[in-house]
Each structure stands twice: as structure tokens, then as C-alpha cells.
Scaffold this motif. Sequence first.
Motif, mmCIF file in Angstrom:
data_model
loop_
_atom_site.group_PDB
_atom_site.id
_atom_site.type_symbol
_atom_site.label_atom_id
_atom_site.label_comp_id
_atom_site.label_asym_id
_atom_site.label_seq_id
_atom_site.Cartn_x
_atom_site.Cartn_y
_atom_site.Cartn_z
ATOM 1 N N GLU A 340 0.818 -1.225 0.000
ATOM 2 C CA GLU A 340 0.000 0.000 0.000
ATOM 3 C C GLU A 340 0.845 1.265 0.000
ATOM 4 O O GLU A 340 0.547 2.218 -0.735
ATOM 5 C CB GLU A 340 -0.925 0.013 1.206
ATOM 6 N N HIS A 341 1.916 1.281 0.781
ATOM 7 C CA HIS A 341 2.659 2.531 0.978
ATOM 8 C C HIS A 341 3.984 2.568 0.235
ATOM 9 O O HIS A 341 4.579 3.648 0.091
ATOM 10 C CB HIS A 341 2.913 2.751 2.479
ATOM 11 N N GLY A 342 4.448 1.442 -0.239
ATOM 12 C CA GLY A 342 5.714 1.428 -0.962
ATOM 13 C C GLY A 342 5.541 1.859 -2.409
ATOM 14 O O GLY A 342 4.424 2.001 -2.915
ATOM 15 N N PRO A 343 6.646 2.066 -3.122
ATOM 16 C CA PRO A 343 6.562 2.493 -4.526
ATOM 17 C C PRO A 343 6.000 1.396 -5.425
ATOM 18 O O PRO A 343 6.306 0.212 -5.245
ATOM 19 C CB PRO A 343 8.011 2.826 -4.887
ATOM 20 N N PHE A 344 5.212 1.811 -6.390
ATOM 21 C CA PHE A 344 4.618 0.891 -7.359
ATOM 22 C C PHE A 344 5.699 0.171 -8.152
ATOM 23 O O PHE A 344 5.555 -0.998 -8.528
ATOM 24 C CB PHE A 344 3.687 1.672 -8.290
#
Length: 447
Positions: A340-344
Motif C-alpha cells: 500500500e505505501h511502498g513504490p509501485f
Amino acid sequence: MATILPNSAMQDLKVIFQESMLVFPAQESTGKKSIFLSNIDQILNYNVPTANFFSSNPKFPPESVAQRLKIALEKVLVLFDFMAGRLKLNQESGRLEIECNSAGAGFVVASSECSLEEIGDLGRPNLGFQQLAVHSLKNLVPDSPDDQPLCIFQITSFKCGGFAIGMSVNHILHDGISAKTFKDILASQAFEEDKPFPFTPCIDRRLLAARSPPTVEYPHPEFFKPQLPDSGPPAFDCKRETLDYIILKFTPNDINYLKQEASKDTTKKISSFDVVAALMWRCKALSYMQEDHKEKPDRVSTLLNVVDLRSRLNNPPLPQPYCGNAVLVASSSAKCADIEHGPFSILVEMVSTAPASVTSEYARSAIDWLEVHKGLPCGEYMVSSWLRLGFDQVEYPWGKPLYSCPVVSHRKDICWVFPDRHGINALVSLPPPEMEKFKFYFQSFFI
């Protein structure tokens, strides 16, 4: 932004079934035989329904198409004799086999009171399409479920003169590439002139047999051993429940946007499938609901990526026209908080690099692991790509399909990604509460 297409309002195509029959090979077999099924084949005992739509062609009215296709099928079943056979369990080995007994493939002729224009956008996950690919011939073998055909072909004519060719095929028979091989050969035999088969398929499934003794050289977290009674191989299936269905339509601009997001932290080449699969994984991981509806912050989500083995195996190599299931899965796992919060870009890199781990040695080890443990794929979600299969490029005498697509089924654990004339489509099936969360995370990604 990418479009979400909900179910079409047309749930009933008003199909009238006119004729059901069994189609047999044009030549009698020289003797009955049983076909060995690999450990990959063993677990894929479920039907995959598909639909192929064709526009009206005055030279090929639907009744003519049905007759040509039936004759072509009779010819091709000589070459693909296992498709006219039946599954049986070898009690001594506990393994499934195909008995090549020429019991026949199913063939259904039907008509719809609708026109293709009335159906509208063929890309919508219309539940009515289920009427275009029946799963069984209960009228012919009502009391013998084990005697049901392993594949059923259905020709449905529409009042506009267009028609659909539906196929319900047990996955044990073919993977995607193998199915394309079969369709090309079938289409070649539907022409009036007597054509030779364009090529000869390889149907020796012992090429994917386990080694003796089995030699498991790697850990295989992509599989698990189910706790099931020892009565044959387990089936890679899921329970049937009420599901919602959507089609996600990605235009070239949408794909470019996803690639830009994925390339912020990398210079590696990124494929369209990688970015779509990574986004599907993200939405599924974040939308998953525990049975007690309480999300666990450290929960790990695993994506399974289907990998073709034809170009990977050696000692011995696998012929390109191999007909069977030459696929394994590569897994990618991450904590939902990181998803959810990390880079795509990290998700995309995991999806894109996972298949590289499936080397020839790793694949042989996985097949041996399945021999020892009789396991199943272990993951929360599987993404299966039809982007390069070319089902919509099969050349029949009446032309190529207007549209070729999977038909919605009870599989909530698989996302089907397939081509559209204007981009890429993804078919998602989920329980209603989970679907709402999935759509939220999907839409919010593009804002």
C-alpha cells in the motif's frame, strides 16, 4: 483513466438449444490406450469456458459453419485422440489418466433471439455468455458424470446472422499455447479444400514426468500440500459463492501512465503485462477481507504469475508444439503495508523478475516436488495472461473472431488478462464486499 465496466444488463441471451451430440474421430483408433498426465496436468481438473464472436457473413451462414466445424472436428480428433477420451483414476498409482476410448467430444447447436447489436459491448462480463459454452451434455449422459466429454463445442447463431463459437475445455487437455495450436489446426480443417495439417503437435506428456527418483533441489513456496484424503490428486479449484464481475479496460494511455509510474525508480524495460499484473495484485491485496473482517497489518500477500516452460526446459528440451500443460507459477510476496505505501515500481519489478527464477533446473525440481507432495499452487491471487496467445488471430474460412474472451466463472482467485482492440482487458471476479474495495483502490490509483 482506465475504465471499469460492470455487468451488462443483459443476463439472458434467450438461447434455444437445438441439438446436442457427440462427435467421434473420423478414423477408428487402432487400439485403446491411456495417456500419461504430468504432475502439472493432474491438478488442473476444471473447465475453462471461452467465447469467440463472428459477424454475419453471407457466404457462411451459421448452419454452414456448424456443419463445417463438425466435420473439421472429426478430422482433428484423429490427431488429438485424447480430446475424445475420458478421465479415469488409476487406482494403483492414484493418478489421473486419459483413456483414449473415442467416447467423443461434445457438440451443441443453438440459436439466440438476440442480435450482436442488442448485446452491445462484447467486452462486458455478460453473465449471459455462460449460455454460449455449456459445461456438460446431461441430456446424453445424465447418469454418468464420469462419462462427460472433456471438451464441448457450441455454435450459437444470432438473429443478425452473426454467431459465436463457444468452447468449454477441461484444463487438463491444454494450456493456453496448446489451445491455440489446437484452434489453428481445427480452423485449417474447416476449409472446403482438403488441407494437410499445418503441423503435428507433440502429445508425449512423459516429457514432463518426474525424475526417478524425484530430486527436489529448491524450496518451492509457490506450492503447498493440502490436507486431503488420499483419493487421487487434488484439484486447483475454489468454492462456489456469489460473485460480482467487472472488466477493467486499459487504453494505451493508461498503460503508458502505469509504465511511467513503474519507471520512476528503475531503467529496466517494463512490459504492459507487468504493470497490469502489479496493479491487479495491489488492488487484490488491499481489498482482501478476513473472515472476521479484521485486517492484519502484517499480512503477507502472494501473487502467482503463470510461466510457460517451452523455451526454458532442457535435458530434454520441450518441443514448441507441445500439447498439454507446460506451465508453472512464479510467486511474489510482500506485506500488505508495503504494497500500500511502498513504490509501485517495486511491485512491478517483483512481477517482472519472478519468472526468471523458473529455470530448467527449478522447473524439474518443482515437478518432482509435486510428485512427492501432491501439492497445489499457494497464493492469494493468480494473474493469467492471454495477451500473446493470439486466440483472436485464428483464421477460419469465415474470418477471424470479432472478439475472443474468457467467460465468467466461479474462479475468484484468477484474474484473466486478455487483448482488446483498443488496449488490454482484465476480468476480475470477487465477492461483492471485496469487489467494492477492489474498485476503490483501482480508481484511486489513477487519481
